[in-house]
Scaffold this motif. Structure first.
Motif, PDB file in Angstrom:
ATOM      1  N   GLN A  60      -3.059  -8.108 -38.033  1.00 59.03           N
ATOM      2  CA  GLN A  60      -4.234  -8.090 -38.725  1.00 59.03           C
ATOM      3  C   GLN A  60      -3.487  -7.720 -40.491  1.00 59.03           C
ATOM      4  N   ILE A  99      -1.375 -10.939 -41.497  1.00 60.01           N
ATOM      5  CA  ILE A  99      -2.090 -12.060 -42.149  1.00 60.01           C
ATOM      6  C   ILE A  99      -2.701 -11.664 -43.360  1.00 60.01           C
ATOM      7  N   VAL A 100      -3.349 -10.754 -43.304  1.00 59.08           N
ATOM      8  CA  VAL A 100      -4.067 -10.282 -44.693  1.00 59.08           C
ATOM      9  C   VAL A 100      -3.081 -10.152 -45.863  1.00 59.08           C
ATOM     10  N   LYS A 126     -13.238  -9.071 -46.040  1.00 57.24           N
ATOM     11  CA  LYS A 126     -12.985 -10.260 -45.509  1.00 57.24           C
ATOM     12  C   LYS A 126     -13.451 -11.423 -46.228  1.00 57.24           C
ATOM     13  N   SER A 182      -6.246  -4.473 -45.775  1.00 56.48           N
ATOM     14  CA  SER A 182      -4.946  -4.170 -44.944  1.00 56.48           C
ATOM     15  C   SER A 182      -4.682  -2.412 -44.841  1.00 56.48           C
ATOM     16  N   VAL A 205      -7.172 -16.589 -41.182  1.00 57.90           N
ATOM     17  CA  VAL A 205      -8.146 -15.239 -41.868  1.00 57.90           C
ATOM     18  C   VAL A 205      -9.469 -15.416 -40.961  1.00 57.90           C
ATOM     19  N   VAL A 233      -8.593 -12.470 -38.568  1.00 51.33           N
ATOM     20  CA  VAL A 233      -8.677 -11.213 -39.207  1.00 51.33           C
ATOM     21  C   VAL A 233     -10.029 -10.549 -39.101  1.00 51.33           C
ATOM     22  N   ARG A 234     -10.284  -9.116 -39.029  1.00 47.03           N
ATOM     23  CA  ARG A 234     -11.476  -8.334 -38.745  1.00 47.03           C
ATOM     24  C   ARG A 234     -12.063  -7.497 -40.221  1.00 47.03           C
TER      25      ARG A 234
END
Length: 513
Positions: A43, A46-47, A145, A193, A250, A254-255
């Protein structure tokens, strides 16, 4: 790792629910997530990668808008030391294709400094307006997000369209749109993040974003060198397509921040996310998860501009905000101005940008390995002072000491980079969840606002370096003193409401007193 036998789940009929343990949201999330595992790393990685594209779009004009080299074609009427604007057009020629830069493609070599600097100024103006218009959406309605996705899409599409610009005016407008979209990317990436992990790894995760920004910065001179002599439009195409691919990643992987969801009263979604990224085997359900969050915290759903109103309503938060914004202004002026001012030094531009980008690696290493040991206030004062002294010395030495100037420039830029990173981490720890994204965004706005003045000072510094490096040093050195009255936050627990932060501040003052 958290003990899976410890009752995280409380039933209303159980005896343990009669006296639930007093835990903050920060402690609860940290207990649920456990140690820093692969799920959290994925996570955060990626962020944080969004910072690569942030850096590329911020500094891309160093190469696309550069003044190309030229040579004489008529040795009788032309001299390479002459002012090209005073020579007949048929007596000289560009060293590369005329479309290698916007200057040569649109015949801006003899235009005024305003027109030449219009695209870069438009980009920073877009950053300012975009920050004001979009900054609070991540705290209020869209979340971290969705705001990151929205900003990346704007930046990607505008960058692609920039490659098809037909004039300097269209180009400047698209740079404005690009800056508008870019304004909140770093803010959302940093906040999202760091909110996905507990306080133990907060500093290291935040430093990952700074590393990615450095990699993006470092990629530009390599792309510029590969594209040397070719159309400047290719640089915008090459940097826009990867952003679209990133948006897909994303959306899939991504959460959303569980902290933000809980503050918004969306506990079911928050628990599902905690389950998906937890590194320990704890089973949770909404019906019996005990989150020690005050009722008014989950009901506080501010609209788009309420977050800023909340920040300025309390005297303690207003003082903090004004102080970190003042520090950010000085840091931003030097951080964004130093790469632009490399043209004023007697040094190769490509190597200068590479060295500046590489100097960010030591800053990243300091943040990654020592962030949990560094006193925030002392570090900011020290790095801003070192940057200021080094910058002033560049102006004092003059261009006769070219090799020493580039060394001092790197020291000054390294110090400003470290202060830049430290300032963002410090701001995260100074403000609660309900306004944290907005506070970070406003600090980033002042960083960019400082950068707006940099091109003007760089232009003035071509005649006298005091107006560039001299003023850079004075401004950043004095701005660092504003942190003296701020509280130290190293190792502190992140609060989620203004009341919690105010109580923590009061308790710390009572303890010190």
């Amino acid at each position: 790792m958290a003990d899976s036998t410890r009752p995280l789940l409380f039933d209303s009929d159980s005896s343990e629910s009669k006296v639930p343990p007093s835990r903050s949201l920060d402690e609860t999330i940290e207990q649920c997530i456990g140690n820093f595992g692969w799920a959290q790393f994925l996570q955060a990685a990626i962020v944080s990668f969004a910072w690569v594209f942030d850096a590329q779009q911020t500094f891309i004009t160093v190469f696309t808008d550069s003044q190309p080299t030229w040579h004489c074609t008529d040795s009788y009427r032309c001299n390479s030391s002459s002012n090209m604007c005073n020579l007949p057009k048929q007596t000289w020629s560009w060293d590369f294709n005329s479309n290698a830069s916007i200057i040569s493609e649109w015949d801006l070599q003899c235009a005024g400094s305003f027109l030449k600097g219009l695209p870069a100024s438009s980009f920073f103006l877009g950053c300012l307006i975009g920050g004001l218009a979009l900054s609070t959406l991540a705290d209020s309605s869209l979340g971290r997000k969705n705001m990151l996705l929205f900003s990346c899409l704007i930046m990607s599409l505008s960058s692609m369209l920039t490659a098809f610009s037909t004039s300097i005016w269209v180009y400047a407008f698209l740079r404005f749109v690009n800056g508008f979209g870019r304004a909140t990317i770093g803010t959302c990436a940093l906040v999202l993040s760091t909110e996905l992990v507990g306080k133990k790894w907060r500093g290291q995760v935040g430093a990952m974003g700074f590393l990615c920004f450095t990699l993006g910065f470092l990629s530009l001179p390599m792309l510029g060198y590969m594209n040397n002599g070719n159309s400047w439009r290719y640089l915008y195409v090459w940097t826009s397509i990867p952003i679209l691919v990133y948006c897909i990643l994303v959306q899939i992987f991504v959460r959303e921040s569980p902290r933000w969801l809980i503050v918004k009263g969306r506990k079911e979604e928050a628990i599902l996310i905690l389950q998906s990224i937890a590194s320990n085997a704890i089973t949770m359900s909404f019906s019996n998860l005990c989150l020690d969050v005050q009722e008014d915290q989950t009901k506080s759903n501010p609209d788009v501009y309420d977050a800023i109103q909340i920040l300025v309503r309390k005297s303690w938060s207003l003082r903090r905000l004004l102080a970190v914004m003042a520090v950010g202004f000085g840091i931003g002026m030097v951080y964004y101005g130093m790469p632009l001012a490399l043209t004023n030094l007697n040094f190769n531009l490509y190597l200068g940008v590479v060295f500046n980008a590489l100097s960010e690696f030591p800053a990243f290493l300091i943040m990654f390995f020592y962030i949990d040991k560094i006193n925030r206030r002392y570090a900011l004062i020290g790095f801003t002072a070192l940057s200021g002294v080094s910058s002033v010395l560049i102006a004092v030495l003059g261009q006769q000491k070219g090799s020493l100037q580039i060394v001092l420039e790197l020291v000054s830029f390294f110090s400003a980079s470290t202060a830049f990173d430290m300032m963002l981490i410090y701001t995260i720890e100074l403000f609660p969840t309900c306004v944290r994204n907005s506070a970070i965004a406003m600090v980033r706005q002042t960083l960019v606002f400082g950068g707006v003045f940099s091109p003007v000072m760089v232009a003035a510094g071509r005649e006298n370096q005091f107006w560039s490096y001299g003023l850079f040093g004075l401004v950043i050195g004095l701005s660092g003193l504003f942190v003296v009255g701020l509280p130290e936050t190293r190792g502190s627990v992140l609060c989620d409401t203004m009341d919690e932060e105010e109580y923590k501040t009061w308790a710390n003052e009572q303890f010190i007193g």
